[in-house]
Enzyme design. Structure first.
Site, short mmCIF file in Angstrom:
data_model
loop_
_atom_site.label_atom_id
_atom_site.label_comp_id
_atom_site.label_asym_id
_atom_site.label_seq_id
_atom_site.Cartn_x
_atom_site.Cartn_y
_atom_site.Cartn_z
CE LYS A 232 5.51 18.15 -12.68
NZ LYS A 232 5.60 17.00 -13.55
CG ASN B 56 -1.89 18.60 -19.31
OD1 ASN B 56 -0.95 17.83 -19.17
ND2 ASN B 56 -3.00 18.51 -18.59
CD GLU C 67 7.32 17.90 -21.51
OE1 GLU C 67 6.58 18.79 -21.03
OE2 GLU C 67 6.88 16.85 -22.05
CG HIS D 154 5.98 13.17 -24.57
ND1 HIS D 154 4.59 13.20 -24.64
CD2 HIS D 154 6.33 14.05 -23.59
CE1 HIS D 154 4.14 14.06 -23.73
NE2 HIS D 154 5.17 14.58 -23.09
CG HIS E 85 1.47 17.77 -22.95
ND1 HIS E 85 2.28 18.88 -22.88
CD2 HIS E 85 2.22 16.74 -22.46
CE1 HIS E 85 3.46 18.52 -22.36
NE2 HIS E 85 3.44 17.23 -22.10
CD GLU F 263 -3.76 17.44 -14.43
OE1 GLU F 263 -2.72 16.82 -14.21
OE2 GLU F 263 -4.32 17.47 -15.52
NE ARG G 163 0.77 17.68 -11.51
CZ ARG G 163 1.33 16.76 -10.73
NH1 ARG G 163 0.90 16.61 -9.49
NH2 ARG G 163 2.30 15.99 -11.18
CE LYS H 199 -0.55 14.60 -13.44
NZ LYS H 199 -0.91 15.20 -14.75
CG HIS I 193 -2.95 12.49 -26.82
ND1 HIS I 193 -2.47 11.47 -26.02
CD2 HIS I 193 -4.08 12.02 -27.39
CE1 HIS I 193 -3.29 10.44 -26.11
NE2 HIS I 193 -4.29 10.74 -26.93
NE ARG J 15 -4.07 -1.98 1.87
CZ ARG J 15 -4.02 -3.03 2.70
NH1 ARG J 15 -3.14 -3.06 3.67
NH2 ARG J 15 -4.87 -4.02 2.53
N1 LIG Z 1 5.06 11.30 -14.44
C1 LIG Z 1 5.04 12.43 -15.11
O1 LIG Z 1 4.67 13.48 -14.59
C2 LIG Z 1 5.50 12.43 -16.53
C3 LIG Z 1 5.71 13.64 -17.19
C4 LIG Z 1 6.20 13.59 -18.49
C5 LIG Z 1 6.47 12.38 -19.08
N2 LIG Z 1 6.25 11.22 -18.41
C6 LIG Z 1 6.56 9.93 -19.02
O2 LIG Z 1 7.95 9.88 -19.23
C7 LIG Z 1 8.22 8.98 -20.29
C8 LIG Z 1 9.24 9.60 -21.21
O3 LIG Z 1 10.41 9.83 -20.47
P1 LIG Z 1 11.83 10.00 -21.18
O4 LIG Z 1 11.73 10.95 -22.28
O5 LIG Z 1 12.82 10.22 -20.11
O6 LIG Z 1 12.01 8.57 -21.89
P2 LIG Z 1 12.78 7.23 -21.55
O7 LIG Z 1 12.74 6.89 -20.13
O8 LIG Z 1 12.27 6.24 -22.52
O9 LIG Z 1 14.30 7.60 -21.95
C9 LIG Z 1 14.59 7.90 -23.29
C10 LIG Z 1 15.74 7.06 -23.81
O10 LIG Z 1 16.97 7.55 -23.26
C11 LIG Z 1 17.71 6.50 -22.65
N3 LIG Z 1 18.44 7.13 -21.57
C12 LIG Z 1 17.96 7.57 -20.37
N4 LIG Z 1 18.91 8.22 -19.70
C13 LIG Z 1 20.02 8.20 -20.46
C14 LIG Z 1 21.33 8.72 -20.31
N5 LIG Z 1 21.67 9.47 -19.24
N6 LIG Z 1 22.21 8.52 -21.30
C15 LIG Z 1 21.87 7.80 -22.40
N7 LIG Z 1 20.64 7.30 -22.62
C16 LIG Z 1 19.74 7.50 -21.64
C17 LIG Z 1 16.67 5.49 -22.26
O11 LIG Z 1 17.22 4.20 -22.16
C18 LIG Z 1 15.68 5.59 -23.43
O12 LIG Z 1 16.16 4.84 -24.50
C19 LIG Z 1 6.90 8.70 -20.97
O13 LIG Z 1 6.50 7.39 -20.62
C20 LIG Z 1 5.96 9.71 -20.37
O14 LIG Z 1 4.64 9.26 -20.29
C21 LIG Z 1 5.77 11.24 -17.15
ZN LIG Z 2 5.10 16.04 -21.56
#
Ligand SMILES: NC(=O)c1ccc[n+]([C@@H]2O[C@H](COP(=O)([O-])OP(=O)(O)OC[C@H]3O[C@@H](n4cnc5c(N)ncnc54)[C@H](O)[C@@H]3O)[C@@H](O)[C@H]2O)c1
Ligand SMILES: [Zn+2]
Length: 367
Positions: A227, A246, A185, A267, A249, A237, A242, A143, A253, A121
């Site tokens: 943030k 978006n 972002e 993204h 987005h 949100e 918050r 999130k 999307h 939990r």
């Molecule tokens: N929780 C939230 O508030 C929130 C906000 C925005 C996005 N997200 C989520 O985040 C995800 C996208 O995150 P992301 O863009 O970090 O993608 P990701 O985690 O897929 O990383 C992108 C790529 O970079 C590689 N990588 C990571 N760090 C590295 C480093 N230091 N050196 C070399 N390669 C590296 C990873 O292996 C991957 O191939 C999505 O799933 C999205 O939905 C969540």
């Molecule tokens: Zn985003």
């Protein structure tokens, strides 16, 4: 190094932004990690580049890392990996007071955070974000989510981390395309609420992206602080504050859905294009000056992110793109709130956007 407090009622935590945090991990986690065994979830790319640094940092202080190394990519945010990772944590006898570490980008952070939210939990977790996107966005705010066949991020929880260490050194190994996608972002914070920061981006973003350490620290810390303020005000949100995060987005999307959430459009690339579309649509509605719209588009383009819809290989018309929007998780009782702009740095939530009008706007942009 900068330390930014996130002032969530009852569960405040700090975000550290600086160079060398991974190499000095144990020092920063002193007093937090209770047991010798430390569970760490990561992906194979990050493990290959940063696994030894983290391993040595922990071992030098007497800790023993237990690694879970997952395949990189969005498909890792799945029911299967959720179940397997939770079972793995249970096999390590992780208790509620223990900390699970997420080392990686948003994929690893979202999955690990969700695991932590349901483990007994809710157990503690620490975010070690290694992408620019994760450092300025996904690691802060609580999130967490996985993807399901019905769509992205449709199952998840709000679960705040106990600590976030954003090591700028990690950005050195990040592919340029991922760095730029994360930058979308960053500039978003300027566009939605901070005109002075947008002007800073226009002047310094190129040098920042090319590796200037002081500029990187400023940009990441400034964004995390923005943030943190927004999340502290509207953790779940509910009030709309918050939701301004978006910006770009809703359009983005639709573009991601049209390209199958594939590597064809990351993204952040979709968000960059989406912010330009939000600016152009705001101008079309007479809200934003055309000169400001062009300023947004020019900056996005100059940085190397997409700013021209017609140049993307979408094979869609406005109606098809609006069709994707109807499946957006921001849909609320039949209406889709859009973040639009009155000025650069002054975004607001418009809940009365006419989707037929959006479709014809998109047709103009695609022509
Ligand atoms: N929780 C939230 O508030 C929130 C906000 C925005 C996005 N997200 C989520 O985040 C995800 C996208 O995150 P992301 O863009 O970090 O993608 P990701 O985690 O897929 O990383 C992108 C790529 O970079 C590689 N990588 C990571 N760090 C590295 C480093 N230091 N050196 C070399 N390669 C590296 C990873 O292996 C991957 O191939 C999505 O799933 C999205 O939905 C969540
Ligand atoms: Zn985003």
């Amino acid at each position: 190094m900068a330390v930014i407090p996130v002032d969530i009622a009852g569960r405040p935590y700090d975000v550290h932004v600086g160079t060398g945090l991974l190499a000095n991990l144990a020092e920063h986690c002193r007093g937090v990690l209770r047991k010798r065994t430390v569970p760490i979830v990561t992906d194979s790319n990050v493990h290959a580049l940063w696994g030894d640094v983290v391993e040595n940092a922990l071992r030098s202080e007497g800790y023993e890392p237990a690694w879970r190394i997952l395949p990189p990519g969005e498909q890792t945010k799945s029911w299967d990996e959720l179940a397997a990772t939770v079972n793995w944590l249970l096999s390590l006898e992780v208790e509620r007071g223990d900390h699970v570490i997420a080392l990686g980008g948003g994929v690893i952070g979202d999955l690990t955070g969700f695991c932590a939210s349901v483990l007994k939990r809710g157990c503690n977790f620490i975010q070690l974000p290694t992408t620019l996107l994760a450092q300025v966005d996904s690691s802060v705010g609580g999130k967490t989510a996985i993807n399901t066949p019905a769509g992205k991020n449709l199952v998840g929880a709000f679960h705040q981390p106990a600590l976030v260490l954003a090591d700028l050194a990690a950005l050195e190994t990040l592919p340029r395309r991922e760095l730029l996608a994360g930058y979308a972002e960053v500039v978003k914070y300027g566009l939605l609420g901070d005109a002075a920061f947008f002007a800073w981006c226009e002047e310094h973003a190129a040098a920042m992206l090319n590796g200037d350490a002081a500029l990187r620290e400023y940009a990441v810390a400034h964004n995390v602080a923005a943030k943190a303020r927004i999340v502290a005000e509207d953790e779940f949100e509910r009030s709309g504050t918050r939701a301004l995060l978006n910006l770009g987005h809703t359009f983005g999307h639709a573009l991601e859905a049209q390209t199958g959430f594939s590597d064809a459009l990351l993204h952040g690339e979709a968000v960059a294009m989406g912010m330009v579309l939000a600016a152009r649509y705001s101008a079309r509605k007479g809200l934003l000056q055309p000169v400001d719209t062009e300023r947004v588009a020019r900056h996005i383009e100059a940085i190397g992110l997409p700013a021209d819809l017609a140049r993307l290989d979408l094979r869609a018309n406005g109606q098809v793109l609006v069709g994707h929007m109807l499946h957006d998780k921001k849909m609320d009782a039949g209406t889709l709130p859009f973040v639009l702009m009155r000025e650069i740095g002054r975004a607001f939530l418009d809940r009365e956007v006419d989707l037929a009008d959006v479709a014809s706007f998109l047709d103009e942009q695609l022509a």
